[in-house]
Write a protein that holds these residues in place. Sequence first.
Motif, short mmCIF file in Angstrom:
data_model
loop_
_atom_site.label_atom_id
_atom_site.label_comp_id
_atom_site.label_asym_id
_atom_site.label_seq_id
_atom_site.Cartn_x
_atom_site.Cartn_y
_atom_site.Cartn_z
N UNK A 164 -34.86 -34.98 10.59
CA UNK A 164 -33.52 -35.57 10.68
C UNK A 164 -32.54 -34.70 9.90
N UNK A 165 -31.41 -34.40 10.52
CA UNK A 165 -30.47 -33.48 9.87
C UNK A 165 -29.28 -34.21 9.26
N UNK A 166 -29.34 -35.53 9.22
CA UNK A 166 -28.26 -36.32 8.63
C UNK A 166 -28.11 -35.98 7.14
N UNK A 167 -26.91 -35.60 6.73
CA UNK A 167 -26.73 -35.15 5.35
C UNK A 167 -26.08 -36.22 4.47
N UNK A 168 -25.61 -37.32 5.07
CA UNK A 168 -25.02 -38.37 4.24
C UNK A 168 -25.01 -39.71 4.96
N UNK A 169 -25.61 -40.70 4.32
CA UNK A 169 -25.66 -42.05 4.89
C UNK A 169 -24.26 -42.66 4.99
N UNK A 170 -23.93 -43.17 6.18
CA UNK A 170 -22.77 -44.05 6.30
C UNK A 170 -23.24 -45.29 7.06
N UNK A 171 -22.84 -46.45 6.60
CA UNK A 171 -23.45 -47.69 7.08
C UNK A 171 -22.85 -48.22 8.37
N UNK A 172 -23.73 -48.68 9.28
CA UNK A 172 -23.26 -49.46 10.42
C UNK A 172 -23.14 -50.89 9.90
N UNK A 173 -22.01 -51.19 9.32
CA UNK A 173 -21.81 -52.49 8.65
C UNK A 173 -20.33 -52.65 8.37
N UNK A 174 -19.81 -53.83 8.58
CA UNK A 174 -18.45 -54.05 8.11
C UNK A 174 -18.37 -55.40 7.40
N UNK A 175 -17.59 -55.43 6.38
CA UNK A 175 -17.46 -56.58 5.49
C UNK A 175 -16.55 -57.61 6.14
N UNK A 176 -16.64 -58.85 5.67
CA UNK A 176 -15.71 -59.88 6.16
C UNK A 176 -14.26 -59.52 5.81
N UNK A 177 -14.05 -58.60 4.85
CA UNK A 177 -12.70 -58.17 4.50
C UNK A 177 -12.20 -57.09 5.46
N UNK A 178 -13.08 -56.62 6.35
CA UNK A 178 -12.68 -55.64 7.35
C UNK A 178 -12.96 -54.19 6.95
N UNK A 179 -13.39 -53.98 5.70
CA UNK A 179 -13.65 -52.61 5.26
C UNK A 179 -15.13 -52.25 5.44
#
Length: 232
Positions: free
Chosen positions: A146-161
Amino acid sequence: MAGLPPGMSKQEAAMHVDAYMEYRNLVGDTDGGAPLPEREYEELRRKAAKAKQNELFVFFRNSKGLDCRAAGPSSRCFCTHRYRDHAWFEVDTKRVKCRMAGCPCKCYQLIPVQGSQDIKCRQCRHSFEDHKADPKLMKACGKPNCRCSCFTAVWSCSCGETWEDHQTVFETEIPGQPYRIRARGALQGLFHRLRAVQYRGGSKEEGLLGEHLSEVLLGRLEGGGSRPGMLM
Ligand SMILES: [Zn+2]
Ligand SMILES: [Zn+2]
Ligand SMILES: [Zn+2]
Ligand SMILES: [Zn+2]
Ligand SMILES: [Zn+2]
């Protein structure tokens, strides 16, 4: 109590059980099966006693300074371990690193999952658990090829961020804060007490039920809280 060692009274045996429970409560699974050296354990006891007077409260704060969640003992960290496995007693330094053997995590970072939930990476679709918790490795994925160099989440908060928009922050002061934050602090206290009940001989089920209840209450708080009187 059957099978006491020769010469040991029931009281002595009970003291041993208490000492054992206290050890388990403080050390948890972080000793990797080998008991902590006495001096280290005494230092830990001292810090834990101090932390009881002046506790750290852990919040998941968005870019506008709003606290969307509070961590409890079972809340997960990006390193996959739970808050209780981290140095929660480091009230002065707020260096809440992971205590599990071999874990490179330098500071607790909340991952908003419960139970067996997972959060996948937007780049590579692998679990957050597959990504490196060593701060030097910038959350790169550890799956072979896997060549992914930085985790970013498939997730959003109830605040929208997004998850990345939030910071995990450590506070020692609650007084004077708005209602929601105080309520979270109170619920976090409840978490601690329920955990203590479990260690003092309550069944594991009772402990889990208690934790579940607190999670539900925290969830309610996220969802609305239009009737503050209900919770306080
Ligand atoms: Zn961690
Ligand atoms: Zn860890
Ligand atoms: Zn990834
Ligand atoms: Zn990956
Ligand atoms: Zn949020």
